[in-house]
Design an enzyme around this catalytic site. Structure first.
Site, PDB file in Angstrom:
ATOM      1  N   ARG A 350       0.813  -1.209   0.000  1.00 47.31           N
ATOM      2  CA  ARG A 350       0.000   0.000   0.000  1.00 47.31           C
ATOM      3  C   ARG A 350       0.852   1.267   0.000  1.00 47.31           C
ATOM      4  O   ARG A 350       0.337   2.354  -0.274  1.00 47.31           O
ATOM      5  CB  ARG A 350      -0.945   0.013   1.201  1.00 47.31           C
ATOM      6  CG  ARG A 350      -2.111  -0.950   1.052  1.00 47.31           C
ATOM      7  CD  ARG A 350      -3.096  -0.807   2.192  1.00 47.31           C
ATOM      8  NE  ARG A 350      -3.521   0.559   2.456  1.00 47.31           N
ATOM      9  CZ  ARG A 350      -4.474   1.199   1.786  1.00 47.31           C
ATOM     10  NH1 ARG A 350      -5.099   0.601   0.768  1.00 47.31           N
ATOM     11  NH2 ARG A 350      -4.804   2.428   2.125  1.00 47.31           N
ATOM     12  N   GLU A 367      -0.977   8.833   4.074  1.00 45.56           N
ATOM     13  CA  GLU A 367      -1.183   9.835   5.110  1.00 45.56           C
ATOM     14  C   GLU A 367       0.012  10.777   5.208  1.00 45.56           C
ATOM     15  O   GLU A 367       1.060  10.539   4.611  1.00 45.56           O
ATOM     16  CB  GLU A 367      -1.455   9.139   6.446  1.00 45.56           C
ATOM     17  CG  GLU A 367      -2.766   8.361   6.430  1.00 45.56           C
ATOM     18  CD  GLU A 367      -3.013   7.557   7.678  1.00 45.56           C
ATOM     19  OE1 GLU A 367      -4.188   7.333   8.000  1.00 45.56           O
ATOM     20  OE2 GLU A 367      -2.034   7.143   8.323  1.00 45.56           O
ATOM     21  N   PHE A 373       0.397   5.518  11.071  1.00 44.74           N
ATOM     22  CA  PHE A 373      -0.331   4.398  10.478  1.00 44.74           C
ATOM     23  C   PHE A 373       0.180   4.063   9.081  1.00 44.74           C
ATOM     24  O   PHE A 373       0.889   3.075   8.904  1.00 44.74           O
ATOM     25  CB  PHE A 373      -1.838   4.698  10.469  1.00 44.74           C
ATOM     26  CG  PHE A 373      -2.428   4.725  11.844  1.00 44.74           C
ATOM     27  CD1 PHE A 373      -2.975   3.577  12.404  1.00 44.74           C
ATOM     28  CD2 PHE A 373      -2.422   5.885  12.598  1.00 44.74           C
ATOM     29  CE1 PHE A 373      -3.510   3.582  13.684  1.00 44.74           C
ATOM     30  CE2 PHE A 373      -2.942   5.897  13.888  1.00 44.74           C
ATOM     31  CZ  PHE A 373      -3.482   4.752  14.430  1.00 44.74           C
ATOM     32  N   GLU A 374      -0.155   4.856   8.086  1.00 41.55           N
ATOM     33  CA  GLU A 374       0.314   4.596   6.723  1.00 41.55           C
ATOM     34  C   GLU A 374       1.066   5.815   6.203  1.00 41.55           C
ATOM     35  O   GLU A 374       0.472   6.805   5.805  1.00 41.55           O
ATOM     36  CB  GLU A 374      -0.849   4.245   5.795  1.00 41.55           C
ATOM     37  CG  GLU A 374      -1.389   2.850   6.013  1.00 41.55           C
ATOM     38  CD  GLU A 374      -2.248   2.387   4.852  1.00 41.55           C
ATOM     39  OE1 GLU A 374      -2.088   1.238   4.415  1.00 41.55           O
ATOM     40  OE2 GLU A 374      -3.075   3.193   4.373  1.00 41.55           O
ATOM     41  N   HIS A 375       2.358   5.700   6.225  1.00 36.70           N
ATOM     42  CA  HIS A 375       3.261   6.795   5.889  1.00 36.70           C
ATOM     43  C   HIS A 375       4.194   6.286   4.795  1.00 36.70           C
ATOM     44  O   HIS A 375       5.016   5.413   5.038  1.00 36.70           O
ATOM     45  CB  HIS A 375       4.029   7.174   7.160  1.00 36.70           C
ATOM     46  CG  HIS A 375       5.032   8.269   6.979  1.00 36.70           C
ATOM     47  ND1 HIS A 375       5.905   8.629   7.970  1.00 36.70           N
ATOM     48  CD2 HIS A 375       5.313   9.073   5.939  1.00 36.70           C
ATOM     49  CE1 HIS A 375       6.673   9.606   7.551  1.00 36.70           C
ATOM     50  NE2 HIS A 375       6.334   9.887   6.311  1.00 36.70           N
TER      51      HIS A 375
END
Length: 536
Positions: A350, A367, A373-375
Site C-alpha cells: 500500500r 497519510e 499508520f500509513e506513511h
C-alpha cells in the site's frame, strides 16, 4: 584493530551470539519495518546486514505505535539447533504506562523464514532468554511499575522495578513456576536490559542502568544460584562514560558478553557520538564492542577502568575491509536495497511498488509525513556526520495536498524535507517543510516560503549535511547545475537530543524519500535512484 562503532548509525541495544565461527548481532528497530536488524561477522571487525526477521503481519503490526515505540531490545541466542529471538513490542510511550508485550520467534537459520511469535508476558520490556547447561531455559525482563512519576521523556528509578526471572517451558511454549525478582540494580538506578551467562559455576548478570542518555552504563553482578542473591561487580559498572564527558564514545551501556572460539572475551554496548556545541547524537545510538579480560572471576575492560575505547584489539587474523564512500541505488530489482526500511505497517504494497514502473520506486501518497499508520516513506540510516544524498522524482501534483520529496527524518516532530508540490499561483514548485522538534504540537515551518516554480519533467533533489548544518538543492531534469534552496537548517535537531531532550526519543536519523496525499487519492510519485555519499 576493531574500530568503534562497529555498526554506525541507529543500531542500539546490541545482543551478540556466536555459533561456531560466526557472530551475529541483533539490534532494536523500534517503529521501523521489518523488525530487528541482524548483522553477521566472522572476525568482529567487518559486519554485514543479513536479516530482518519480523517481516509479515502475523509476526508484527506496529500501525498506531507512537514514535520510539515498537521493537525494543531483542535478545538473540542459539540452542537445540535453533536460533531464538525474544523482543518487546511497546505500544505506548507517554504517560505512566508502557503496554510492553514480549514474544519469542525461532528459526533453524538466520537467513531463513522465522516462526510466528509466541506471546510470553507483558510485565516489562527488554526480555532475554538464557539456556542453562542443564537444559532448562529462563526468561528475564525488567518489571515496569506504573505507580510512579516516571513517564515518557522523564524516566524515574521507581518505575524500573527490578529484573524478573521465570522458567520457560519450550514444549508447553509458556512460562512456568514462580516469578522471582532477582536484581534491583545499583544505586545508579533505571535497571533494564538483562542478559545472563554462566562461567566457572557463576551466573553472571549484566544489565543496563542510568537511562539511555549520558548516564548510561553496563552494570555487572554474579551469583552461584540463578535466582540469586547477586553480588555487585567490584567496580559496579563494567562499561560507562557517565563520568567522562570528553570520551569519544558517550552514552555507553546495554550490551552482551561473547567469547571467541579461542576464549577471548568481548562485550558489546550501545554508544553515542555527540556533536558540539549542543552534544546532540545525530547518528542515534550505535553499536560498539570492547575487549575484556577475566580477573578473580570478574570481567574487566582490557584497557582498565570503565571507559570504552574507539580502537579495540581484534581477534587474531582479522583484517578491516574498506567500505565504499558512495553508494548509488537503482530500483530495478524486485525488492528494496538492503539498507532501506519503512515505518510500522506489514502491508508495504500500500506504500510502494517496484513493479508498477520498472526501474523506479513508485510511492503511493498516503497519510501525512509523520503519520503513525500509513506513511509512504522509504529511508536508510544516516551513518556519517557529513554526507550528501540525491534522488530524482517524477511527480505531477494537482493540489497542494499532494507532496513528494527527499527528507532528513527522525520522527513526526523532527524532520526537514525538500518537496515537489503544487502552488495555486506558482504552479508546480519545490519548497521546504521543516519541523524542528516542536513537541507536542508538531508544527511545521516553511523556510523557503511558497518555493520556486520548476519546469516540466523530472526534478532532481539533494541535501548536504555537514555535522549540524543542512542545505537543500534542486535542479531540473535538463540541467546539470544544482541550485541551493532556502536557508541553512539545523541538522542537529534531527537527533536523539533534539526537541524534547535526551530521553524524549531514542532512535536515529534517516535519509529517505516520501510521498503523501491528504486528499485521499493516493497520487503516485516515481523515484529513479538514490545516492548516499560520505563527505569529508
Amino acid at each position: 584493530m576493531i574500530r568503534n562503532p562497529i555498526l554506525p548509525g541507529f543500531n542500539p541495544d546490541p545482543s551478540i551470539c556466536r555459533v561456531g565461527e560466526d557472530y551475529y548481532i541483533a539490534t532494536s528497530t523500534f517503529e521501523w519495518y521489518p523488525g530487528v536488524q541482524i548483522h553477521h561477522s566472522r572476525d568482529l571487525v567487518n559486519w554485514t546486514l543479513v536479516r530482518r526477521p519480523l517481516e509479515r503481519a502475523s509476526q508484527l503490526d506496529m500501525r498506531g505505535n507512537p514514535d520510539s515505540c515498537g521493537i525494543w531490545a531483542p535478545c538473540l541466542s542459539h540452542a537445540d539447533g535453533l536460533f531464538w529471538l525474544v523482543y518487546t513490542d511497546v505500544k505506548r510511550f507517554d504517560g505512566n504506562f508502557k503496554d510492553a508485550h514480549n514474544y519469542i520467534v525461532t528459526s533453524p537459520t538466520i537467513e531463513g523464514e522465522w516462526s510466528d511469535p509466541v506471546y510470553i508476558n507483558s510485565s516489562g520490556f527488554d526480555p532475554s532468554l538464557f539456556h542453562d547447561d542443564d537444559g532448562r531455559k529462563w526468561f528475564l525482563n525488567m518489571q515496569w511499575n506504573h505507580r510512579t512519576e516516571s513517564y515518557g521523556g522523564a524516566p524515574k528509578h521507581p518505575a524500573f522495578d527490578g529484573i524478573l526471572l521465570q522458567e520457560w517451558d519450550p514444549k508447553a511454549r509458556a512460562l512456568k513456576g514462580p516469578v522471582r525478582n532477582i536484581f534491583a540494580g545499583s544505586p545508579l538506578g533505571l535497571v533494564e536490559g538483562p542478559h545472563l551467562f554462566k562461567r566457572n559455576g557463576w551466573y553472571y548478570l549484566t544489565t543496563a542502568e542510568g537511562g539511555t542518555g549520558y548516564e548510561h552504563a553496563v552494570t555487572m553482578a554474579r551469583s552461584r544460584a540463578i535466582e540469586g542473591p547477586y553480588e555487585m561487580h567490584p567496580q559496579t559498572h563494567l562499561i560507562t562514560s557517565k563520568d567522562h564527558p570528553n570520551a569519544v564514545l558517550q552514552r555507553a551501556g546495554h550490551g552482551q558478553y561473547v567469547e571467541t572460539p579461542a576464549g577471548e572475551a568481548y562485550h558489546t554496548h550501545l554508544c553515542g557520538r555527540p556533536l558540539p556545541p549542543h552534544r546532540r547524537c545525530t547518528l542515534g545510538r550505535e553499536t560498539a564492542i570492547q575487549k575484556c579480560i577475566w580477573e578473580d572471576d570478574w570481567l574487566y575492560l582490557v584497557q582498565g577502568g570503565v571507559v570504552p575505547d574507539v580502537d579495540v584489539p581484534a581477534p587474531t587474523g582479522a583484517e578491516s575491509i574498506e567500505k565504499p564512500t558512495r553508494i548509488e541505488r537503482t530500483f530495478d530489482k524486485p525488492s528494496l536495497p538492503p539498507e532501506f526500511q519503512w515505518l510500522r505497517t506489514p502491508h508495504p504494497e500500500r506504500l510502494f511498488s517496484l513493479a508498477e514502473r520498472p526501474g523506479h520506486l513508485r510511492l503511493f501518497g498516503r497519510e501525512s509525513i509523520g503519520s503513525w499508520f500509513e506513511h509512504s516513506l522509504v529511508a536508510r540510516r544516516q551513518e556519517h556526520h557529513s554526507f550528501r544524498t540525491e534522488t530524482v522524482v517524477e511527480f505531477e501534483p494537482d493540489t497542494y495536498q499532494q507532496v513528494a520529496g527527499l527528507t532528513h527524518y527522525y520522527n513526526r516532530h523532527k524532520f526537514h524535507a525538500v518537496v515537489v508540490t503544487l502552488h495555486e499561483k506558482l504552479g508546480r514548485v519545490v519548497t521546504i517543510f521543516s519541523c524542528a522538534g516542536d513537541f507536542p504540537h508538531g508544527r511545521m515551518s516553511f523556510p523557503a516560503e511558497s518555493g520556486v516554480s520548476v519546469p516540466d519533467g523530472s526534478i532532481h533533489l539533494a541535501m548536504e549535511i555537514r555535522d549540524n548544518d543542512l542545505q537543500f538543492f534542486w535542479r531540473g531534469g535538463g540541467s546539470n547545475d544544482w541550485v541551493a534552496l532556502g536557508p541553512m537548517l539545523d541538522a542537529g535537531v534531527i537527533s536523539d537530543e533534539g526537541g524534547r531532550g535526551e530521553h524524549g526519543s531514542f532512535t536515529g536519523a534517516f535519509a529517505g524519500i516520501f510521498a503523501f496525499d491528504t486528499s485521499g487519492r493516493a497520487k503516485p510519485a516515481d523515484f529513479g535512484h538514490f545516492v548516499y555519499e560520505v563527505l569529508e
